[in-house]
Scaffold this active site. Structure first.
Site, PDB file in Angstrom:
ATOM      1  N   ARG A  15      10.195-111.514 -12.009  1.00  0.00           N
ATOM      2  CA  ARG A  15      10.571-111.084 -10.663  1.00  0.00           C
ATOM      3  C   ARG A  15      10.928-112.304  -9.819  1.00  0.00           C
ATOM      4  O   ARG A  15      12.081-112.518  -9.484  1.00  0.00           O
ATOM      5  CB  ARG A  15       9.439-110.271 -10.031  1.00  0.00           C
ATOM      6  CG  ARG A  15       9.848-109.462  -8.784  1.00  0.00           C
ATOM      7  CD  ARG A  15       9.817-110.280  -7.508  1.00  0.00           C
ATOM      8  NE  ARG A  15       8.502-110.859  -7.232  1.00  0.00           N
ATOM      9  CZ  ARG A  15       8.306-111.793  -6.312  1.00  0.00           C
ATOM     10  NH1 ARG A  15       9.321-112.298  -5.630  1.00  0.00           N
ATOM     11  NH2 ARG A  15       7.102-112.287  -6.113  1.00  0.00           N
ATOM     12  N   ASP A  16       9.966-113.151  -9.510  1.00  0.00           N
ATOM     13  CA  ASP A  16      10.245-114.351  -8.703  1.00  0.00           C
ATOM     14  C   ASP A  16      11.235-115.255  -9.426  1.00  0.00           C
ATOM     15  O   ASP A  16      12.119-115.866  -8.814  1.00  0.00           O
ATOM     16  CB  ASP A  16       8.939-115.104  -8.432  1.00  0.00           C
ATOM     17  CG  ASP A  16       8.968-115.874  -7.119  1.00  0.00           C
ATOM     18  OD1 ASP A  16      10.068-116.191  -6.643  1.00  0.00           O
ATOM     19  OD2 ASP A  16       7.889-116.152  -6.574  1.00  0.00           O
ATOM     20  N   HIS A  19      15.124-115.151  -8.977  1.00  0.00           N
ATOM     21  CA  HIS A  19      15.799-115.924  -7.930  1.00  0.00           C
ATOM     22  C   HIS A  19      16.567-117.109  -8.536  1.00  0.00           C
ATOM     23  O   HIS A  19      17.647-117.465  -8.065  1.00  0.00           O
ATOM     24  CB  HIS A  19      14.780-116.501  -6.936  1.00  0.00           C
ATOM     25  CG  HIS A  19      14.272-115.530  -5.923  1.00  0.00           C
ATOM     26  ND1 HIS A  19      15.070-114.939  -4.964  1.00  0.00           N
ATOM     27  CD2 HIS A  19      13.009-115.069  -5.689  1.00  0.00           C
ATOM     28  CE1 HIS A  19      14.332-114.153  -4.191  1.00  0.00           C
ATOM     29  NE2 HIS A  19      13.084-114.208  -4.607  1.00  0.00           N
ATOM     30  N   SER A 170       5.309-118.828   0.702  1.00  0.00           N
ATOM     31  CA  SER A 170       6.736-118.629   0.457  1.00  0.00           C
ATOM     32  C   SER A 170       7.575-119.885   0.630  1.00  0.00           C
ATOM     33  O   SER A 170       8.686-119.974   0.103  1.00  0.00           O
ATOM     34  CB  SER A 170       7.275-117.545   1.391  1.00  0.00           C
ATOM     35  OG  SER A 170       6.438-116.421   1.415  1.00  0.00           O
ATOM     36  N   HIS A 197      -0.431-116.972  -4.049  1.00  0.00           N
ATOM     37  CA  HIS A 197       0.856-117.129  -4.717  1.00  0.00           C
ATOM     38  C   HIS A 197       1.470-118.444  -4.238  1.00  0.00           C
ATOM     39  O   HIS A 197       1.864-118.558  -3.074  1.00  0.00           O
ATOM     40  CB  HIS A 197       1.752-115.937  -4.349  1.00  0.00           C
ATOM     41  CG  HIS A 197       3.150-116.007  -4.877  1.00  0.00           C
ATOM     42  ND1 HIS A 197       3.574-115.241  -5.934  1.00  0.00           N
ATOM     43  CD2 HIS A 197       4.227-116.742  -4.487  1.00  0.00           C
ATOM     44  CE1 HIS A 197       4.863-115.488  -6.159  1.00  0.00           C
ATOM     45  NE2 HIS A 197       5.276-116.396  -5.294  1.00  0.00           N
ATOM     46  N   HIS A 199       4.017-121.851  -4.169  1.00  0.00           N
ATOM     47  CA  HIS A 199       5.312-122.464  -4.451  1.00  0.00           C
ATOM     48  C   HIS A 199       5.131-123.975  -4.458  1.00  0.00           C
ATOM     49  O   HIS A 199       4.130-124.499  -3.951  1.00  0.00           O
ATOM     50  CB  HIS A 199       6.360-122.023  -3.430  1.00  0.00           C
ATOM     51  CG  HIS A 199       6.952-120.676  -3.726  1.00  0.00           C
ATOM     52  ND1 HIS A 199       8.294-120.452  -3.842  1.00  0.00           N
ATOM     53  CD2 HIS A 199       6.358-119.469  -3.952  1.00  0.00           C
ATOM     54  CE1 HIS A 199       8.527-119.184  -4.116  1.00  0.00           C
ATOM     55  NE2 HIS A 199       7.357-118.557  -4.194  1.00  0.00           N
TER      56      HIS A 199
END
Length: 343
Positions: A15-16, A19, A170, A197, A199
């Site tokens: 999913r991620d 991108h 994010s 989550h 990054h």
């Protein structure tokens, strides 16, 4: 701690990671990686367009496959791991997107919203819980809110029926100190599980994930080789290695995680995410990692340093969904460059 939930690993590669390839993961890629993630022992395999259900569009990118095609391809390979999706109200609707996804065998839905707008998740969370579906809340761009505000918003999600709340970094802007503060506050003030989550814009994805676990988070998100937008996410292989070193209990298998990362790199990770001046500037500015590509395009079009665009976007506190502001900022900065300085 006796009776505490086991650490759960959610693999968002499919999913991620979408991108990173302009949402062009194919059916064979999804099937092969889902098999590898299942073998690695991850708890959840999250699948879909990078922005979740219903997001495939000209504005944010057309996916190679429909949501249903992606979900069915992954579900066919899963035996123990649960199939998960992300639903962001505004992209995803109940009738058009969520119910068909459930028909494809989705086991878990994460409903996400900007970190100060949890109220928009109420309809989807309550509906899903009434249907008996496992549902978690996600607070996006969570670095932009104080710990107290995040607790307030997470409590709303809890009141709607969410079984966990995940803080999403994010922009890759967190430091371990902030992770400990904010995750710790949620753990202390909620009756449900807390997740994180990460990054990697500031190179902190693994250490931040471990800091979240130390602070009581029981859900951690990963991707193979950090495959994701901009500088990428917390790599499954590195998180698994650190869990192994720390001897923390989880269902993930070290060699299986290493194998899954190899499968991803061999099949669809064309460029392993890394930090460059643009992704670092994005982390410093606290700007959504998914803005890296459109910022680079605007930079080339208007002849403006992409780092200046990102810092100005950060000053304006721009968030995902406000992509049009990138062009506005680039044009304004270009005009400044062309205006002679007044002495």
């Amino acid at each position: 701690m006796s009776g505490a939930p086991k650490l759960s690993i959610c693999d968002t590669t499919l999913r991620d990671g979408n991108h990173a390839v302009a949402h062009q993961l194919g059916r064979a890629d999804i099937s092969a990686y889902a098999r590898a993630a299942e073998a690695a022992g991850v708890d959840v395999v999250e699948v879909g367009h990078g922005n979740g259900l219903g997001a495939s569009s000209i504005q944010v990118g057309m996916a190679a496959l429909s949501d249903a095609e992606m979900l069915r391809a992954a579900k066919a390979e899963l035996r123990t791991a649960r199939l998960g999706v992300l639903s962001i109200p505004g992209f995803a609707s109940v009738e058009r997107d969520l119910k068909p996804a459930l028909d494809c065998g989705v086991d878990e839905v994460r409903v996400g919203a900007h970190c100060t707008e949890a109220d928009v998740t109420r309809q989807q969370v309550t509906m899903l819980r009434a249907m008996g579906v496992a549902v978690k809340g996600m607070l996006l761009m969570s670095h932009m809110a104080s710990a107290a505000k995040l607790v307030e918003q997470a409590r709303l999600m809890q009141s709607y029926g969410a079984e966990a709340v995940i803080l999403m970094d994010s922009a890759g802007a967190y430091t371990p100190e902030k992770v400990r503060e904010k995750v710790g506050e949620l753990v202390e003030n909620l009756d449900i599980e807390v997740g994180f989550h990460a990054h990697n814009n500031l190179g902190m994805s693994v250490v931040n994930s471990m800091a979240a676990i130390e602070s009581g988070a029981t859900i951690v998100d990963v991707t193979a080789r950090g495959f994701g937008a901009g500088a990428g996410n917390a790599p499954i292989e590195l998180v698994a290695a650190n869990l192994h070193v720390e001897q923390l209990e989880t269902g993930i298998q070290l060699f299986g995680a290493l194998d899954a990362a190899d499968v991803a790199q061999e099949r669809f990770v064309k460029h392993v995410p890394t930090n460059d001046s643009v992704t670092i500037a994005s982390g410093i500015a606290g700007v959504f990692s998914g803005f890296a590509a459109p910022v680079r395009r605007a930079s080339a079009r208007f002849g403006v340093d992409p780092r200046r665009i990102l810092l100005e976007l950060g000053n304006r506190r721009v968030v995902a969904g406000q992509e049009d502001t990138i062009i506005e900022v680039a044009m304004a900065l270009a005009a400044e460059q062309e205006t002679p300085s007044q002495v």
